[in-house]
Motif scaffolding. Structure first.
Motif, PDB file in Angstrom:
ATOM      1  N   PRO A   1       0.569  -1.540   0.015  1.00 57.99           N
ATOM      2  CA  PRO A   1       0.021   0.254  -0.246  1.00 57.99           C
ATOM      3  C   PRO A   1       0.933   1.481   0.220  1.00 57.99           C
ATOM      4  CG  PRO A   1      -0.625  -1.270   1.534  1.00 57.99           C
ATOM      5  CD  PRO A   1       0.700  -1.961   1.207  1.00 57.99           C
TER       6      PRO A   1
ATOM      7  N   ARG B   1      -6.408  -1.594  -7.293  1.00 59.77           N
ATOM      8  CA  ARG B   1      -7.576  -1.476  -6.801  1.00 59.77           C
ATOM      9  C   ARG B   1      -7.289  -2.211  -5.394  1.00 59.77           C
ATOM     10  NH1 ARG B   1     -11.715   0.369  -9.453  1.00 59.77           N
ATOM     11  NH2 ARG B   1     -11.365   0.849 -11.397  1.00 59.77           N
TER      12      ARG B   1
ATOM     13  N   ARG C   1      -5.457  -0.057  -2.699  1.00 60.63           N
ATOM     14  CA  ARG C   1      -5.643   0.909  -1.634  1.00 60.63           C
ATOM     15  C   ARG C   1      -4.841   2.092  -1.820  1.00 60.63           C
ATOM     16  NH1 ARG C   1     -10.031  -1.668   2.587  1.00 60.63           N
ATOM     17  NH2 ARG C   1     -10.218  -4.257   0.950  1.00 60.63           N
TER      18      ARG C   1
ATOM     19  N   SER D   1      -3.823   5.826  -2.166  1.00 62.15           N
ATOM     20  CA  SER D   1      -4.208   6.687  -2.688  1.00 62.15           C
ATOM     21  C   SER D   1      -3.676   8.119  -2.253  1.00 62.15           C
ATOM     22  CB  SER D   1      -4.630   7.700  -0.781  1.00 62.15           C
ATOM     23  OG  SER D   1      -3.243   7.603  -0.075  1.00 62.15           O
TER      24      SER D   1
ATOM     25  N   ALA E   1      -7.874   5.810  -3.803  1.00 66.91           N
ATOM     26  CA  ALA E   1      -8.530   6.618  -3.024  1.00 66.91           C
ATOM     27  C   ALA E   1      -7.868   7.989  -3.466  1.00 66.91           C
ATOM     28  CB  ALA E   1      -8.210   5.859  -2.066  1.00 66.91           C
TER      29      ALA E   1
ATOM     30  N   TRP F   1     -11.404   1.516   6.388  1.00 68.70           N
ATOM     31  CA  TRP F   1     -11.145   0.505   5.367  1.00 68.70           C
ATOM     32  C   TRP F   1      -9.479   0.939   4.760  1.00 68.70           C
ATOM     33  CZ3 TRP F   1     -10.097   2.491   0.270  1.00 68.70           C
ATOM     34  CH2 TRP F   1      -9.881   2.505  -0.765  1.00 68.70           C
ATOM     35  N   LEU F   2      -9.286   2.427   4.454  1.00 69.84           N
ATOM     36  CA  LEU F   2      -7.971   3.008   4.294  1.00 69.84           C
ATOM     37  C   LEU F   2      -6.338   2.270   5.002  1.00 69.84           C
ATOM     38  CD1 LEU F   2      -7.423   4.501   2.279  1.00 69.84           C
ATOM     39  CD2 LEU F   2      -6.487   6.042   3.672  1.00 69.84           C
TER      40      LEU F   2
END
Length: 569
Positions: free
Chosen positions: A352, A380, A383, A385, A406, A499-500
């Motif tokens: 991530p 996807r 995650r 961002s 995100a 969720w993140l």
């Protein structure tokens, strides 16, 4: 039993015949207004907790079935209950360590009041120690509508060196501070990255110009007397008092900066669930640096108290637009290629990440690199961002949606709204930050504060800003159709934040089987005046069913055993 397996077992047990009677609760909170943030059952009046998890939630009669002879019961008296707040972008590890050392101005109504706070703090420490205000204030918040001068600082704290930083734009020293740093010595010291403003005679005026890195390095030097572990614990306790039970720190600094956090965990004193990311510690060759750092790490790891969540904020130094307000950022070609290398490495290892972009130009350059990597890897599930995105355009958000990225939004424009308006066209500043557009496009949005230098720690000021849209002192205002509902704003700091953190099955919602991380609020969030949301505090904050903050405001429910929670604050 693992956290994930434990939540599954409890949720399954709740569906079995007779299970309701087998789950005698340790604690029941009833007669409340519970905002569960669970879309399938958004409202409740009572919740039952056994161990660290929720075993029932619903109306008072449903939850009453879990009351046994040893169950503690508290009367919420109609108070609002929410999942524990999670700040997904806060420099808590670094900023928290100097919490007791710093003076805070974000809520000072006047310059006179602000200077009085400096004077008060100076009175409690040796004259050799600095007093400091390090960001999170704006001249427009003061009745006087002006920043302090060196003369103001001299009058307030004549016997202590003083340092006052305005966001990351500039800093002021008083006369004692100039002397303490030796800025008027025949051979003044070099302050890396700091420009010392001087008058016509070559003497320091007290004003310093720099940037994020230089100012952070300078303040680390000035605050060397701070008790960093005690400061971090005090900071986290203050966050508990606002209902916060978790955070993600995007970049705390060098390895030693993390030691106070790990020490609190090892001593059983950590009152939140902490997540952290690793930021590049060198300029140039960042991909190789990250390969070295990640050589002996899993892509992410969570022990229930501290989670490693990959790479954070500064991935390639030359791709970082810092705190730029307007357009024109154009990173060099070699930096763009280095970001492709970093992103490809992260995608291959399934790591991530979050990356900093204040402006739409910076985000566009980042997306150019991510789109190249996205041709060969599905991003996807990772995650990834983009943080801040104060001047992000619809086109940029559409590109993010296509990649499955995100958006982590903070509250920079609360302090920087006037500067964003001056540097951009009205159609850009009026929608800053573009959260409403992102949500409408289906981009996942999680909330942060970017405190402690740019934002206000504790989330509620950020939530008020997203709902109300008015920058500090009325210095700027977001378009009415760009505002969020109270539920949407709260979701960014609960359900979406969990969720993140890859923790959506355990946190962010109040439901059977989930961790009992929750806060009982002192005011009715959904109906109170919107301009008072920033004043919300918690009267009881639970982390895994245990109190980490308790004001004692909740009475024992009628007919229940005596209250024996044991305040954690």
């Amino acid at each position: 039993m693992s956290r994930r397996y434990g939540s599954f077992v409890l949720a399954l047990a709740a569906l079995l015949p007779g299970a309701a009677y087998s789950q005698e609760a340790d604690l029941v909170l009833r007669n409340g207004a519970i905002l569960s943030m669970d879309p399938s059952a958004p409202r409740a009046s009572a919740v039952a907790i056994r161990g660290e998890r929720i075993v029932a939630i619903g109306d008072d009669s449903e939850v009453a079935r879990h009351v046994g002879t040893a169950t503690r019961q508290l009367d919420l008296q109609g108070r609002t209950v929410i999942p524990g707040l999670i700040d997904t972008h806060i420099h808590a590890i670094r900023g928290g360590q100097t919490y007791a050392f710093e003076t805070y101005w974000f809520d000072a109504p006047s310059l006179a009041d602000a200077l009085g706070r400096l004077e008060r703090d100076a009175a409690s420490r040796p004259t050799s120690d600095w007093v400091a205000v390090v960001g999170s204030w704006h001249p427009q918040q003061f009745q006087e509508r002006r920043p302090p001068t060196v003369a103001d600082l001299d009058r307030a704290v004549p016997n202590h060196p003083a340092y006052v930083q305005y966001l990351y734009d500039y800093a002021l020293l008083n006369t004692r501070g100039i002397a303490a740093l030796g800025l008027d010595n025949p051979q003044p010291p070099s302050l890396a990255g700091i420009i010392v403003e001087r008058d016509a005679h070559g003497r320091a005026t007290g004003k310093l110009l720099g940037g994020v890195g230089p100012f952070n390095a300078l303040f680390a030097r000035l605050s060397h007397t701070a008790d960093r572990q005690a400061g971090l614990l005090a900071f986290l306790r203050a966050m508990n008092a606002r209902g916060l039970t978790g955070f993600i720190d995007p970049s705390a600094g060098p390895p030693e900066a993390y030691e106070p956090l790990f020490a609190l965990r090892d001593r059983g004193q950590l009152p939140v669930r902490a997540g952290y990311r690793v930021s590049a510690m060198r300029a140039g060759g960042e991909a190789d640096w990250f390969r070295g750092v990640m050589a002996f790490r899993p892509p992410r790891h969570d022990d229930g108290e501290i989670a490693f969540l990959g790479l954070g904020e500064n991935l390639v130094t030359a791709m970082n637009d810092a705190v730029r307000m307007g357009p024109g950022f154009d990173p060099p070609a070699d930096a763009r290629q280095e970001l492709v290398r970093v992103a490809r490495f992260a995608a291959e290892r399934r790591i991530p990440l979050e990356i900093h972009a204040y402006t739409d130009d910076a985000a566009s350059a980042i997306l150019d690199a991510f789109e190249i990597v996205g041709q060969d890897h599905d991003l996807r599930p990772l995650r990834w961002s983009i943080a801040h995105l104060n001047t992000g355009s619809r086109r940029t958000l559409e590109r993010m949606a296509r990649l499955g990225l995100a958006y982590t939004v903070q509250m920079g424009p609360y302090f920087e709204g006037a500067a964003i308006r001056e540097a951009n066209a009205a159609q850009v500043s009026d929608i800053s930050p573009p959260v409403r557009i992102a949500l409408d496009l289906g981009v996942p949005v999680a909330g942060g504060t970017d405190s402690t230098r740019i934002g206000v720690a504790g989330v509620w000021q950020a939530i008020e800003y997203h709902v109300r849209g008015v920058a500090i002192g009325g210095s700027a205002e977001r378009r009415a159709d760009m505002l969020l509902s109270r539920e949407e704003a709260l979701a960014m700091y609960t359900r979406q934040a969990a969720w993140l953190a890859f923790d959506e099955t355990d946190r962010g919602q109040l439901a059977v089987g989930r961790l009992a991380d929750l806060a009982v609020l002192d005011q009715p969030y959904l109906t109170m005046p919107v301009d008072r949301i920033h004043t919300v505090r918690s009267v009881l904050t639970l982390l895994g069913g245990k109190p980490v903050h308790d004001t004692g405001a909740l009475p024992v429910a009628a007919g229940a055993p005596a209250r024996q929670l044991g305040a954690g604050d």
